[in-house]
Enzyme design. Structure first.
Site, PDB file in Angstrom:
ATOM      1  N   ARG A  14      -8.940   7.397  -5.909  1.00 14.96           N
ATOM      2  CA  ARG A  14      -7.954   7.683  -4.857  1.00 14.96           C
ATOM      3  C   ARG A  14      -6.549   7.704  -5.455  1.00 14.96           C
ATOM      4  O   ARG A  14      -5.739   8.573  -5.150  1.00 14.96           O
ATOM      5  CB  ARG A  14      -8.033   6.646  -3.731  1.00 14.96           C
ATOM      6  N   CYS A  52      -1.248   0.158  -0.786  1.00 17.83           N
ATOM      7  CA  CYS A  52      -2.673   0.520  -0.739  1.00 17.83           C
ATOM      8  C   CYS A  52      -2.813   1.737   0.167  1.00 17.83           C
ATOM      9  O   CYS A  52      -1.949   2.614   0.162  1.00 17.83           O
ATOM     10  CB  CYS A  52      -3.525  -0.660  -0.257  1.00 17.83           C
TER      11      CYS A  52
END
Length: 267
Positions: A167, A226
């Protein structure tokens, strides 16, 4: 916790939260069994409802009112756990720290370890008396994207991104729709799972120190980020637990940064 469950100062929260792409209902799980005296802390519900961004920090008024309804007093000892070990519990730990409640602790290993040790659970719903908790905001613990943008090129400024490496590098699509892939320029990848054992407990201080050493964090202004502000708090927990290093959580995280036109992105 098991030995002290009768302590009237204890307020226990099940803070279990699942990613939206995982078909699980955390509240349903709570009702099927939880630690005695636990109350369910809904991370999505106790949040800022006026933004499209997921589970952002609630207002002082919202948090204070909700915590009083859970029976939280200024002298309460807060214990937080989740069913996965350590995953979403650090988010609620961080919220309490942000709103000025110092006596806040995470149950290491959570319900996962509790059940493995054959400790009892119940379906009984705990009904508290209204508490007197007063918010005292610690603004140092949170940062906004405009401040990050201003500080990106400063040598003493570092962003740690808790998402998976794929990611972080933009190799896979984000789990939330309409988000670009990649990461904030000059940020470093530190996958949250690297701080947790396969038993769901936080790694030893020595192991954490070894992991964090390569990031050269001494005398740095540290920001944790995050996908949406949940696993960033695991990094903040690991930093304070192992090295007594303070950090700021980027509350909007990639859900915000990846959706704003014109912000720089690296892949």
């Amino acid at each position: 916790l098991h030995k002290n469950i009768g302590n009237k100062s204890l307020i226990i929260f099940d803070s279990t939260w699942h990613m939206p792409n995982i078909q699980k209902d955390a509240f349903k799980e709570f009702n099927q069994g939880h630690i005695e005296k636990s109350q369910y802390f809904d991370i999505d519900e106790i949040s800022n409802q006026k933004t499209h961004l997921p589970h952002m920090t609630p207002s002082k008024k919202t948090f204070q009112k909700a915590m009083r309804s859970f029976g939280v007093n200024d002298d309460s000892i807060i214990i937080i756990y989740d069913t996965l070990g350590i995953y979403s519990s650090p988010r609620v730990w961080w919220l309490f720290k942000y709103f000025g409640h110092e006596k806040t602790f995470i149950l290491n290993g959570g319900l996962k370890k509790w059940l493995k040790e054959n400790k009892p659970i119940t379906k009984k719903i705990f009904k508290p008396k209204i508490g007197n908790f007063k918010v005292k905001t610690n603004r140092f613990l949170k940062i906004k994207y405009k401040i990050i943008l201003k500080n990106l090129n400063k040598k003493n400024f570092i962003i740690l991104d808790a998402r998976s490496n794929d990611r972080f590098k933009g190799k896979i699509n984000e789990p939330r729709p309409n988000l670009k892939s990649g990461h904030i320029p000059k940020s470093k990848n530190l996958f949250w799972g690297d701080l947790i054992t396969n038993r769901g407990t936080i790694k030893t201080k020595n192991n954490l120190k070894k992991i964090l050493k390569k990031y050269n964090l001494k005398n740095k202004n540290i920001v944790t980020s995050c996908g949406s502000g949940i696993t960033a708090c695991i990094l903040s927990l690991g930093l304070i637990y192992s090295n007594n290093l303070s950090s700021k959580v980027y509350d909007g995280s990639w859900s915000e940064w990846g959706s704003i036109k014109g912000l720089p992105i690296k892949r």
